[in-house]
Design a protein around this motif. Structure first.
Motif, PDB file in Angstrom:
ATOM      1  N   ALA A  27      41.916  36.381  41.319  1.00 46.45           N
ATOM      2  CA  ALA A  27      42.363  37.242  40.226  1.00 46.45           C
ATOM      3  C   ALA A  27      41.283  38.211  39.771  1.00 46.45           C
ATOM      4  O   ALA A  27      40.161  37.826  39.536  1.00 46.45           O
ATOM      5  N   PRO A  28      41.613  39.505  39.612  1.00 46.60           N
ATOM      6  CA  PRO A  28      40.696  40.478  39.044  1.00 46.60           C
ATOM      7  C   PRO A  28      41.001  40.674  37.561  1.00 46.60           C
ATOM      8  O   PRO A  28      41.947  40.118  37.044  1.00 46.60           O
ATOM      9  N   SER A  29      40.191  41.501  36.893  1.00 51.79           N
ATOM     10  CA  SER A  29      40.569  41.859  35.525  1.00 51.79           C
ATOM     11  C   SER A  29      41.439  43.103  35.573  1.00 51.79           C
ATOM     12  O   SER A  29      41.416  43.838  36.522  1.00 51.79           O
ATOM     13  N   GLY A  30      42.233  43.303  34.524  1.00 52.01           N
ATOM     14  CA  GLY A  30      43.117  44.460  34.494  1.00 52.01           C
ATOM     15  C   GLY A  30      44.215  44.317  33.483  1.00 52.01           C
ATOM     16  O   GLY A  30      44.047  43.728  32.440  1.00 52.01           O
ATOM     17  N   SER A  31      45.400  44.838  33.826  1.00 48.01           N
ATOM     18  CA  SER A  31      46.523  44.893  32.891  1.00 48.01           C
ATOM     19  C   SER A  31      47.299  43.585  32.834  1.00 48.01           C
ATOM     20  O   SER A  31      47.029  42.648  33.550  1.00 48.01           O
ATOM     21  N   PRO A 103      44.870  39.727  35.225  1.00 44.81           N
ATOM     22  CA  PRO A 103      46.294  39.491  35.519  1.00 44.81           C
ATOM     23  C   PRO A 103      46.530  38.981  36.943  1.00 44.81           C
ATOM     24  O   PRO A 103      45.795  39.302  37.859  1.00 44.81           O
ATOM     25  N   VAL A 104      47.570  38.176  37.054  1.00 43.70           N
ATOM     26  CA  VAL A 104      48.009  37.672  38.350  1.00 43.70           C
ATOM     27  C   VAL A 104      49.527  37.694  38.383  1.00 43.70           C
ATOM     28  O   VAL A 104      50.179  37.718  37.343  1.00 43.70           O
ATOM     29  N   THR A 105      50.060  37.688  39.574  1.00 43.53           N
ATOM     30  CA  THR A 105      51.498  37.490  39.780  1.00 43.53           C
ATOM     31  C   THR A 105      51.632  36.152  40.481  1.00 43.53           C
ATOM     32  O   THR A 105      50.993  35.921  41.503  1.00 43.53           O
ATOM     33  N   ALA A 127      46.783  38.974  43.256  1.00 45.82           N
ATOM     34  CA  ALA A 127      45.954  39.730  42.317  1.00 45.82           C
ATOM     35  C   ALA A 127      45.242  40.817  43.118  1.00 45.82           C
ATOM     36  O   ALA A 127      45.315  40.829  44.352  1.00 45.82           O
ATOM     37  N   ALA A 128      44.581  41.696  42.419  1.00 50.54           N
ATOM     38  CA  ALA A 128      43.877  42.784  43.110  1.00 50.54           C
ATOM     39  C   ALA A 128      42.840  42.230  44.084  1.00 50.54           C
ATOM     40  O   ALA A 128      42.542  42.847  45.099  1.00 50.54           O
TER      41      ALA A 128
END
Length: 149
Positions: A27-31, A103-105, A127-128
């Motif tokens: 997981a990266p950081s983001g929206s 965020p993750v899906t 994630a990114a």
């Protein structure tokens, strides 16, 4: 509380946190993460007897709750899915990790597999930073399905 019980509870909390942390390594950081998808109904494996419809439904609900807790970064909700109560410290550590991960899906790429009073739900996390499929062992304990740990 005796030392053996304390050690067992600590190890259980660490095991649950380890599985979740493994999911979040990608997981990266983001929206804000998108909502988790609705899982398909659970099916039986070819080597087991047909699962009870109630167990199939319960495992599907549990698997979806795991996905939702991961996607929403909701450690309190995840803690309620475990067979053993998680310590406040373990849940706080998990929450800090999820908050830092971004965020993750999370989805269920296939129906959970039932084998008597055990099951496995594979959770796919995107994630990114990449993707990862993690099998979550599930267990029926005292008539309730939960995540052992």
């Amino acid at each position: 509380m005796n030392r053996a019980l304390t050690a067992g509870l600590v190890l259980a909390g660490v095991a649950v946190a380890g599985v979740v942390l493994g999911l979040l390594l990608v997981a990266p950081s983001g929206s804000t993460p998108p909502p988790a998808s609705t899982p398909p109904p659970a099916t039986r494996t070819s080597t087991s007897a047909p699962p009870d419809e109630v167990d199939t439904a319960a495992v599907t609900v549990l698997a979806k709750a795991i996905v939702d807790a991961i996607a929403r970064h909701d450690s309190a909700a995840f803690g309620k899915l475990t067979c053993r109560p998680q310590s406040t410290e373990a849940l706080a550590g998990l929450q800090r990790t999820w908050d830092a991960a971004g965020p993750v899906t999370a989805t269920l790429p296939k129906p959970p597999e039932l084998r008597g009073e055990s099951a496995t739900a594979v959770v796919h996390v995107e994630a990114a930073g990449g993707t990862k499929d993690t099998p979550f062992p599930l267990h029926k304990e005292n008539g309730k399905w939960c995540v052992p740990g």
